[in-house]
Scaffold this motif. Structure first.
Motif, PDB file in Angstrom:
ATOM      1  N   SER A 229       7.193  -7.577  13.045  1.00 19.61           N
ATOM      2  CA  SER A 229       6.166  -6.820  13.757  1.00 19.61           C
ATOM      3  C   SER A 229       5.300  -6.055  12.766  1.00 19.61           C
ATOM      4  N   LEU A 230       3.996  -6.325  12.806  1.00 17.31           N
ATOM      5  CA  LEU A 230       3.065  -5.744  11.843  1.00 17.31           C
ATOM      6  C   LEU A 230       1.887  -5.078  12.546  1.00 17.31           C
ATOM      7  N   VAL A 231       1.290  -4.134  11.849  1.00 23.17           N
ATOM      8  CA  VAL A 231       0.011  -3.554  12.233  1.00 23.17           C
ATOM      9  C   VAL A 231      -0.941  -3.757  11.068  1.00 23.17           C
ATOM     10  N   ALA A 232      -2.151  -4.221  11.364  1.00 26.78           N
ATOM     11  CA  ALA A 232      -3.136  -4.472  10.311  1.00 26.78           C
ATOM     12  C   ALA A 232      -4.386  -3.637  10.552  1.00 26.78           C
ATOM     13  N   VAL A 233      -4.926  -3.094   9.464  1.00 26.98           N
ATOM     14  CA  VAL A 233      -6.180  -2.345   9.537  1.00 26.98           C
ATOM     15  C   VAL A 233      -7.154  -2.922   8.510  1.00 26.98           C
ATOM     16  N   LYS A 234      -8.421  -2.882   8.861  1.00 25.82           N
ATOM     17  CA  LYS A 234      -9.482  -3.334   7.958  1.00 25.82           C
ATOM     18  C   LYS A 234     -10.560  -2.261   7.937  1.00 25.82           C
ATOM     19  N   ALA A 235     -10.644  -1.559   6.807  1.00 24.54           N
ATOM     20  CA  ALA A 235     -11.563  -0.417   6.708  1.00 24.54           C
ATOM     21  C   ALA A 235     -13.018  -0.859   6.750  1.00 24.54           C
ATOM     22  N   ASP A 236     -13.848  -0.040   7.341  1.00 26.14           N
ATOM     23  CA  ASP A 236     -15.287  -0.271   7.365  1.00 26.14           C
ATOM     24  C   ASP A 236     -15.818  -0.198   5.925  1.00 26.14           C
ATOM     25  N   PRO A 237     -16.397  -1.284   5.404  1.00 21.00           N
ATOM     26  CA  PRO A 237     -16.847  -1.278   4.008  1.00 21.00           C
ATOM     27  C   PRO A 237     -18.028  -0.353   3.734  1.00 21.00           C
TER      28      PRO A 237
ATOM     29  N   ALA B  56      -9.862   2.415   0.297  1.00 18.69           N
ATOM     30  CA  ALA B  56      -8.944   3.246   1.080  1.00 18.69           C
ATOM     31  C   ALA B  56      -8.538   2.515   2.347  1.00 18.69           C
ATOM     32  N   PHE B  57      -7.339   2.794   2.795  1.00 20.40           N
ATOM     33  CA  PHE B  57      -6.911   2.346   4.112  1.00 20.40           C
ATOM     34  C   PHE B  57      -5.930   3.374   4.650  1.00 20.40           C
ATOM     35  N   THR B  58      -5.774   3.385   5.940  1.00 19.81           N
ATOM     36  CA  THR B  58      -4.944   4.412   6.564  1.00 19.81           C
ATOM     37  C   THR B  58      -3.536   3.901   6.820  1.00 19.81           C
ATOM     38  N   GLY B  59      -2.588   4.819   6.740  1.00 18.60           N
ATOM     39  CA  GLY B  59      -1.214   4.517   7.121  1.00 18.60           C
ATOM     40  C   GLY B  59      -0.876   5.045   8.496  1.00 18.60           C
ATOM     41  N   ALA B  60      -1.897   5.559   9.202  1.00 18.91           N
ATOM     42  CA  ALA B  60      -1.671   6.176  10.510  1.00 18.91           C
ATOM     43  C   ALA B  60      -1.567   5.158  11.638  1.00 18.91           C
ATOM     44  N   GLN B  61      -1.875   3.891  11.335  1.00 22.65           N
ATOM     45  CA  GLN B  61      -1.856   2.817  12.327  1.00 22.65           C
ATOM     46  C   GLN B  61      -2.737   3.164  13.525  1.00 22.65           C
ATOM     47  N   THR B  62      -3.933   3.638  13.200  1.00 19.58           N
ATOM     48  CA  THR B  62      -4.946   3.965  14.195  1.00 19.58           C
ATOM     49  C   THR B  62      -6.296   3.509  13.670  1.00 19.58           C
TER      50      THR B  62
ATOM     51  N   ASP C  88       1.043  -3.033   7.567  1.00 18.31           N
ATOM     52  CA  ASP C  88       2.246  -2.214   7.519  1.00 18.31           C
ATOM     53  C   ASP C  88       3.216  -2.739   8.571  1.00 18.31           C
ATOM     54  N   ILE C  89       4.497  -2.461   8.372  1.00 22.52           N
ATOM     55  CA  ILE C  89       5.456  -2.717   9.436  1.00 22.52           C
ATOM     56  C   ILE C  89       5.152  -1.771  10.588  1.00 22.52           C
ATOM     57  N   ALA C  90       5.088  -2.312  11.787  1.00 20.64           N
ATOM     58  CA  ALA C  90       4.728  -1.512  12.957  1.00 20.64           C
ATOM     59  C   ALA C  90       5.762  -0.414  13.210  1.00 20.64           C
ATOM     60  N   ARG C  91       5.274   0.803  13.394  1.00 23.10           N
ATOM     61  CA  ARG C  91       6.173   1.914  13.700  1.00 23.10           C
ATOM     62  C   ARG C  91       6.511   1.933  15.185  1.00 23.10           C
ATOM     63  N   THR C  92       7.722   2.324  15.460  1.00 21.43           N
ATOM     64  CA  THR C  92       8.148   2.490  16.844  1.00 21.43           C
ATOM     65  C   THR C  92       8.007   3.966  17.224  1.00 21.43           C
ATOM     66  N   ALA C  93       8.168   4.247  18.501  1.00 17.32           N
ATOM     67  CA  ALA C  93       8.020   5.623  18.987  1.00 17.32           C
ATOM     68  C   ALA C  93       9.069   6.551  18.399  1.00 17.32           C
ATOM     69  N   THR C  94      10.201   5.999  18.018  1.00 15.19           N
ATOM     70  CA  THR C  94      11.284   6.830  17.487  1.00 15.19           C
ATOM     71  C   THR C  94      11.286   6.908  15.956  1.00 15.19           C
ATOM     72  N   ASP C  95      10.360   6.220  15.315  1.00 18.15           N
ATOM     73  CA  ASP C  95      10.301   6.186  13.847  1.00 18.15           C
ATOM     74  C   ASP C  95       9.701   7.490  13.328  1.00 18.15           C
ATOM     75  N   LYS C  96      10.476   8.230  12.562  1.00 16.89           N
ATOM     76  CA  LYS C  96      10.032   9.528  12.050  1.00 16.89           C
ATOM     77  C   LYS C  96       9.633   9.459  10.558  1.00 16.89           C
TER      78      LYS C  96
ATOM     79  N   ASP D 116     -14.658   9.845   6.824  1.00 20.24           N
ATOM     80  CA  ASP D 116     -14.547   9.383   8.201  1.00 20.24           C
ATOM     81  C   ASP D 116     -14.190   7.901   8.112  1.00 20.24           C
ATOM     82  N   LEU D 117     -12.904   7.618   8.148  1.00 17.46           N
ATOM     83  CA  LEU D 117     -12.400   6.274   7.880  1.00 17.46           C
ATOM     84  C   LEU D 117     -12.165   5.535   9.193  1.00 17.46           C
ATOM     85  N   LYS D 118     -13.112   4.663   9.498  1.00 16.86           N
ATOM     86  CA  LYS D 118     -12.994   3.844  10.706  1.00 16.86           C
ATOM     87  C   LYS D 118     -12.521   2.449  10.300  1.00 16.86           C
ATOM     88  N   SER D 119     -11.653   1.873  11.122  1.00 20.24           N
ATOM     89  CA  SER D 119     -11.048   0.589  10.783  1.00 20.24           C
ATOM     90  C   SER D 119     -10.930  -0.291  12.017  1.00 20.24           C
TER      91      SER D 119
END
Length: 549
Positions: free
Chosen positions: A87-95, A114-120, A227-235, A285-288
């Motif tokens: 299970s993965l999450v992928a982000v592609k930053a606005d160039p 730059a890229f975010t680790g926030a998975q948003t 990144d590996i997708a985070r679950t709701a319980t992943d701290k 302002d990092l949009k992805s």
């Protein structure tokens, strides 16, 4: 004239005998140059679109590998399936993103990535910049770049250097001396900063410290990052922004702060270094683009011949992924084919799997053999990390890991490299196999680049499983002494993580057969070892499984 002819003939025979000895191991006839060549050429074809995780081309590559395992006669390794979903999450930053520091605007791609680790898909930062030297907190080295209050780092953007602090004459073995430790890797820097509560990190890139140019950083981060997708319980803590900056841009930023980068670098080389607030605020302002997906590790297993030991395993690994479609090069090519990196590794492991099925029944290994082709290695060893977190075969029943990431396509060598062999009791096995072939062991030619931490054997090592990553030898038969270094430098400079890592008609496959045959022989010897292999008691990875038997 006759005497000269006889001398020449003797010299020719001696050379031929030497080359023949280095070519023909016990199992050489089980491997085919033509088969290796065709597999590499096929997997690096444009039709696979650079084999990005989760992409059409990438998952077709995984299915092709699974199909090859089935045709060879290797059984599915994961409860009747060849696939282990990841299970993965992928982000592609606005160039078009800019990093604004004071009155200066830094451009994405040219000055920083730059890229975010926030998975948003949106992150907005407005935070103080703090220079933290090497960004290391290592109690066993009595080193802490995070002195002072925790509030000095929480919510801040931390600027730091990659690699370890250099050893000194007073402490020649500080942080592994010339060899890079995990503290020097960018993955550690991000992880530690996240644990300190930082909002973001800016790593200062230099070609010398990284071992590759800014072009590699730019292409590796100019498209999708996973990144590996985070679950709701992943701290597990994460960074809002993970970034690299060119040295020129960093110098400009430090000048804005009224600081001299070189002077601060010198200060950071000592334990007395104190983190420095730069008196600047960075805004981004990092949009992805954001997507969630499943990719697949491919897993096959060949059952061992011993009724008891067949429940223990030797695991071969190679990553099937590459960078997919990304920034065009000067020729307009956008497909990052990954021929050497790592179609060669996949072809090598498939050839080992096939060779295993051809062995006479009396020679088949006592323990079982697993063939693991991982996804998302190029994104931070994610497929191997997933396997480590959710192992198909128990770590305490896994004897060793043999990883192949890249192959020898330049000719026969008189030596063979295996990163990490010296850390465990796999080393005597490696040396025995090499001595049988009149070959020598090649030590890591570039320990400062931390290659041991950069491929899929590393998650196995962290789990306490003795692991090696196969490397080209450095003494090429019939070539000048500097041939290995020149080929390494040429690939690193011009082709590593570039669209030009494509199949080439001038590649040689005798050296690859040699490398694969040795790796096969090592795996067989490990599979028949009288006891489980262990890390040396003094090695850092011995702590993960201190009671291996």
């Amino acid at each position: 004239m006759k005497k000269k002819f006889i001398v020449s003939s003797i010299f020719y025979c001696l050379c031929f005998s030497s080359v023949f000895a280095q070519t023909s191991g016990k199992y050489t006839n089980l491997f085919s140059e033509e088969k290796l060549k065709s597999t590499i050429k096929f997997l690096s074809d444009d039709g696979f679109e650079g084999r990005a995780p989760g992409s059409r081309g990438g998952e077709l590559a995984a299915k092709y590998i699974a199909n090859q395992l089935e045709m060879i006669g290797i059984k599915p390794g994961n409860k009747g399936s060849y696939f282990q979903p990841v299970s993965l999450v992928a982000v592609k930053a606005d160039p078009s993103t800019t990093l604004n520091v004071g009155n200066a605007a830094y451009k994405f791609g040219d000055d920083f990535v730059a890229f975010t680790g926030a998975q948003t898909d949106a992150v907005n930062l407005d935070a103080e910049l703090v220079f933290v030297g090497y960004g290391i907190d290592a109690s066993e080295q009595k080193w802490n770049d995070y002195k002072g209050s925790a509030e000095d780092y929480r919510g801040k953007i931390l600027v730091m250097m990659v690699n370890d602090p250099p050893a000194t004459s007073a402490e020649p073995n500080l942080f592994g001396a010339k060899a890079l430790t995990y503290y020097g890797r960018w993955t550690y820097k991000f992880e530690e900063a996240a644990r300190k509560g930082a909002a973001g990190v800016i790593l200062i890139h230099t070609t010398d410290s990284a071992g590759y140019g800014w072009n590699v950083v730019r292409t590796s981060n100019g498209s999708w990052r996973f990144d590996i997708a985070r679950t709701a319980t992943d701290k597990t803590p994460f960074l809002q922004m993970r970034s690299w900056m060119t040295e020129d841009a960093a110098r400009k930023m430090f000048t804005q702060a009224g600081k001299n980068l070189d002077e601060l670098r010198e200060q950071a080389k000592t334990r007395n270094f104190q983190p420095i607030k730069l008196g600047l605020t960075a805004k981004i302002d990092l949009k992805s683009e954001l997507k969630k997906l499943d990719s697949n590790n491919v897993v096959g297993v060949w059952e061992g011949s011993d009724a008891k030991l067949k429940d223990e395993y030797v695991v071969y690994t190679a990553h099937w992924d590459h960078l997919g479609i990304g920034i065009p090069n000067a020729k307009g090519d956008t497909i990052y084919n990954g021929a050497l990196d790592n179609a060669t590794g996949c072809a090598s492991i498939l050839s080992i799997a096939e060779a295993l099925t051809k062995l006479p029944a009396a020679e088949r290994p006592r323990r079982s053999t697993v063939f693991l082709f991982t996804t998302a290695e190029e994104q931070g060893l994610l497929g191997a990390e997933w396997y480590s977190k959710f192992p198909v075969f128990a770590p305490d029943k896994t004897v060793a890991n043999v990883n192949i990431d890249g192959g020898n396509l330049y000719g026969l060598t008189s030596d063979y490299g295996a990163l990490g062999a010296e850390r465990s009791d796999i080393m005597p096995i490696v040396r025995t196999i090499l001595e049988e072939r009149k070959m020598t062991f090649a030590s890591d030619a570039h320990p400062e680049q931390g290659s041991f931490f950069r491929s899929d054997h590393f998650p196995f090592a962290k789990a306490g499983i003795p692991a090696i990553s196969v490397r080209n030898g450095t003494d090429y038969v019939g070539q000048p002494k500097d041939f290995a270094q020149k080929t390494f430098d040429e690939f690193n400079k011009n082709h590593y993580h570039q669209p030009s890592d494509e199949f080439r008609s001038n590649w040689r496959f005798d050296g690859l057969v040699q490398m694969v045959e040795v790796s096969f022989a090592i795996g067989l010897k490990v599979a028949d070892a009288p006891t489980m292999l262990r890390y040396n008691s003094t090695d850092e990875f011995s702590k993960a499984q201190p009671n291996r038997k």
